[in-house]
Design a protein around this motif. Structure first.
Motif, PDB file in Angstrom:
ATOM      1  N   HIS A 139      64.399 -42.336  50.750  1.00 45.75           N
ATOM      2  CA  HIS A 139      64.071 -41.087  50.070  1.00 45.75           C
ATOM      3  C   HIS A 139      65.316 -40.551  49.373  1.00 45.75           C
ATOM      4  N   THR A 140      65.119 -39.520  48.546  1.00 49.85           N
ATOM      5  CA  THR A 140      66.214 -38.740  47.973  1.00 49.85           C
ATOM      6  C   THR A 140      65.900 -37.263  48.187  1.00 49.85           C
ATOM      7  N   LEU A 141      66.906 -36.416  48.042  1.00 49.45           N
ATOM      8  CA  LEU A 141      66.709 -34.973  47.941  1.00 49.45           C
ATOM      9  C   LEU A 141      67.479 -34.588  46.685  1.00 49.45           C
ATOM     10  N   THR A 142      66.742 -34.269  45.624  1.00 46.00           N
ATOM     11  CA  THR A 142      67.321 -34.098  44.298  1.00 46.00           C
ATOM     12  C   THR A 142      66.847 -32.794  43.668  1.00 46.00           C
ATOM     13  N   ALA A 143      67.790 -31.999  43.171  1.00 49.91           N
ATOM     14  CA  ALA A 143      67.441 -30.760  42.474  1.00 49.91           C
ATOM     15  C   ALA A 143      66.510 -31.078  41.310  1.00 49.91           C
ATOM     16  N   SER A 144      65.447 -30.290  41.167  1.00 54.76           N
ATOM     17  CA  SER A 144      64.454 -30.537  40.125  1.00 54.76           C
ATOM     18  C   SER A 144      64.978 -30.226  38.732  1.00 54.76           C
ATOM     19  N   LYS A 145      65.885 -29.260  38.614  1.00 50.83           N
ATOM     20  CA  LYS A 145      66.418 -28.864  37.305  1.00 50.83           C
ATOM     21  C   LYS A 145      67.927 -28.691  37.397  1.00 50.83           C
TER      22      LYS A 145
ATOM     23  N   ASN B  84      72.192 -33.944  44.295  1.00 49.90           N
ATOM     24  CA  ASN B  84      71.413 -35.176  44.356  1.00 49.90           C
ATOM     25  C   ASN B  84      72.033 -36.057  45.430  1.00 49.90           C
ATOM     26  N   THR B  85      71.277 -36.362  46.463  1.00 49.19           N
ATOM     27  CA  THR B  85      71.805 -37.178  47.548  1.00 49.19           C
ATOM     28  C   THR B  85      71.892 -38.654  47.175  1.00 49.19           C
ATOM     29  N   GLY B  86      71.191 -39.069  46.113  1.00 50.50           N
ATOM     30  CA  GLY B  86      71.033 -40.494  45.876  1.00 50.50           C
ATOM     31  C   GLY B  86      70.088 -41.047  46.928  1.00 50.50           C
ATOM     32  N   ASN B  87      69.948 -42.356  46.982  1.00 48.07           N
ATOM     33  CA  ASN B  87      69.037 -42.965  47.951  1.00 48.07           C
ATOM     34  C   ASN B  87      69.568 -42.816  49.369  1.00 48.07           C
ATOM     35  N   ILE B  88      68.675 -42.412  50.282  1.00 51.41           N
ATOM     36  CA  ILE B  88      69.008 -42.320  51.706  1.00 51.41           C
ATOM     37  C   ILE B  88      68.112 -43.305  52.432  1.00 51.41           C
ATOM     38  N   ALA B  89      68.692 -44.358  52.973  1.00 47.99           N
ATOM     39  CA  ALA B  89      67.931 -45.387  53.680  1.00 47.99           C
ATOM     40  C   ALA B  89      67.388 -44.838  54.994  1.00 47.99           C
ATOM     41  N   PRO B  90      66.335 -45.442  55.535  1.00 46.97           N
ATOM     42  CA  PRO B  90      65.799 -45.015  56.834  1.00 46.97           C
ATOM     43  C   PRO B  90      66.888 -45.017  57.905  1.00 46.97           C
ATOM     44  N   GLY B  91      66.941 -43.926  58.686  1.00 48.86           N
ATOM     45  CA  GLY B  91      67.912 -43.813  59.767  1.00 48.86           C
ATOM     46  C   GLY B  91      69.293 -43.365  59.335  1.00 48.86           C
ATOM     47  N   LYS B  92      69.490 -43.102  58.051  1.00 49.90           N
ATOM     48  CA  LYS B  92      70.802 -42.701  57.529  1.00 49.90           C
ATOM     49  C   LYS B  92      70.799 -41.226  57.146  1.00 49.90           C
ATOM     50  N   SER B  93      71.995 -40.699  56.853  1.00 55.69           N
ATOM     51  CA  SER B  93      72.109 -39.307  56.421  1.00 55.69           C
ATOM     52  C   SER B  93      73.136 -39.197  55.308  1.00 55.69           C
ATOM     53  N   VAL B  94      73.019 -38.123  54.534  1.00 54.95           N
ATOM     54  CA  VAL B  94      73.936 -37.815  53.443  1.00 54.95           C
ATOM     55  C   VAL B  94      74.181 -36.314  53.478  1.00 54.95           C
ATOM     56  N   THR B  95      75.412 -35.899  53.191  1.00 55.23           N
ATOM     57  CA  THR B  95      75.747 -34.477  53.133  1.00 55.23           C
ATOM     58  C   THR B  95      76.120 -34.112  51.701  1.00 55.23           C
ATOM     59  N   PHE B  96      75.593 -32.972  51.233  1.00 56.76           N
ATOM     60  CA  PHE B  96      75.962 -32.473  49.910  1.00 56.76           C
ATOM     61  C   PHE B  96      76.357 -31.011  50.027  1.00 56.76           C
ATOM     62  N   THR B  97      76.982 -30.483  48.984  1.00 54.57           N
ATOM     63  CA  THR B  97      77.414 -29.089  48.951  1.00 54.57           C
ATOM     64  C   THR B  97      76.425 -28.280  48.122  1.00 54.57           C
ATOM     65  N   ALA B  98      75.950 -27.183  48.698  1.00 59.02           N
ATOM     66  CA  ALA B  98      75.018 -26.304  47.990  1.00 59.02           C
ATOM     67  C   ALA B  98      75.727 -25.676  46.785  1.00 59.02           C
ATOM     68  N   PRO B  99      74.955 -25.316  45.764  1.00 58.10           N
ATOM     69  CA  PRO B  99      75.558 -24.653  44.590  1.00 58.10           C
ATOM     70  C   PRO B  99      76.327 -23.398  44.994  1.00 58.10           C
ATOM     71  N   SER B 100      77.302 -23.022  44.180  1.00 56.20           N
ATOM     72  CA  SER B 100      78.126 -21.845  44.477  1.00 56.20           C
ATOM     73  C   SER B 100      77.509 -20.553  43.953  1.00 56.20           C
TER      74      SER B 100
ATOM     75  N   CYS C 132      61.847 -35.451  46.093  1.00 59.69           N
ATOM     76  CA  CYS C 132      62.265 -36.836  46.314  1.00 59.69           C
ATOM     77  C   CYS C 132      61.915 -37.567  45.018  1.00 59.69           C
ATOM     78  N   THR C 133      62.883 -38.171  44.356  1.00 57.68           N
ATOM     79  CA  THR C 133      62.604 -38.825  43.085  1.00 57.68           C
ATOM     80  C   THR C 133      61.760 -40.089  43.259  1.00 57.68           C
ATOM     81  N   ILE C 134      61.747 -40.648  44.455  1.00 61.15           N
ATOM     82  CA  ILE C 134      60.931 -41.834  44.731  1.00 61.15           C
ATOM     83  C   ILE C 134      59.492 -41.433  45.030  1.00 61.15           C
ATOM     84  N   HIS C 135      59.321 -40.285  45.689  1.00 51.95           N
ATOM     85  CA  HIS C 135      57.999 -39.772  46.081  1.00 51.95           C
ATOM     86  C   HIS C 135      57.888 -38.326  45.572  1.00 51.95           C
ATOM     87  N   PRO C 136      57.554 -38.120  44.287  1.00 50.44           N
ATOM     88  CA  PRO C 136      57.594 -36.791  43.673  1.00 50.44           C
ATOM     89  C   PRO C 136      56.680 -35.745  44.304  1.00 50.44           C
TER      90      PRO C 136
END
Length: 133
Positions: free
Chosen positions: A84-90, A95-111, A120-124
């Motif tokens: 899956h991904t977690l990607t801002a719509s606009k 954008n986390t990029g692809n996150i494989a099953p069982g994995k994690s990614v950390t991003f910084t929220a907007p300021s 999820c760009t794979i599953h809209p």
């Protein structure tokens, strides 16, 4: 020799096996980061301590609505059987990029404060909102 399709219970078992095979093949790309912790599964969660977590499970973001402070660290944990991904719509805010099953990614929220819908760009059909306040 022609193929004979099973009948009765055998037919139901064959249909179920086909459905399972199709379900597990959705979103087969690879990627992602390191391991993650367990996550809350509440409907809405706020964070003012500088960090929080979103879990992806059963093709849903949990929580679907998340409120954080500007610049907070958000960890996304994939507990699903597919990427899956977690990607801002606009605006490309995150954008986390692809996150494989069982994995994690950390991003910084907007300021800047505001509502940031994501998908999820794979599953809209998977949608959520990050609120920065």
């Amino acid at each position: 020799m022609p193929f004979s399709f099973p009948t009765g219970t055998a037919r139901l078992v064959a249909a179920g096996a086909c459905a399972l095979a199709l379900t597990t093949q959705v979103g087969c790309s690879d990627g992602g980061g390191g391991g993650g912790d367990s996550a809350t599964e509440s409907a809405t969660r706020s964070s003012t301590d500088g960090g929080t977590q979103v879990t992806i499970k059963n093709f849903k973001f949990q929580p679907a609505s998340l409120a954080v402070s500007p610049g907070a660290k958000v960890t996304v944990v994939n507990k699903d059987s597919t990427t899956h991904t977690l990607t801002a719509s606009k605006g490309g805010s995150f954008n986390t990029g692809n996150i494989a099953p069982g994995k994690s990614v950390t991003f910084t929220a907007p300021s800047k404060a505001g509502d940031f819908p994501y998908t999820c760009t794979i599953h809209p059909f998977m949608k959520g909102t990050l609120t920065v306040k």
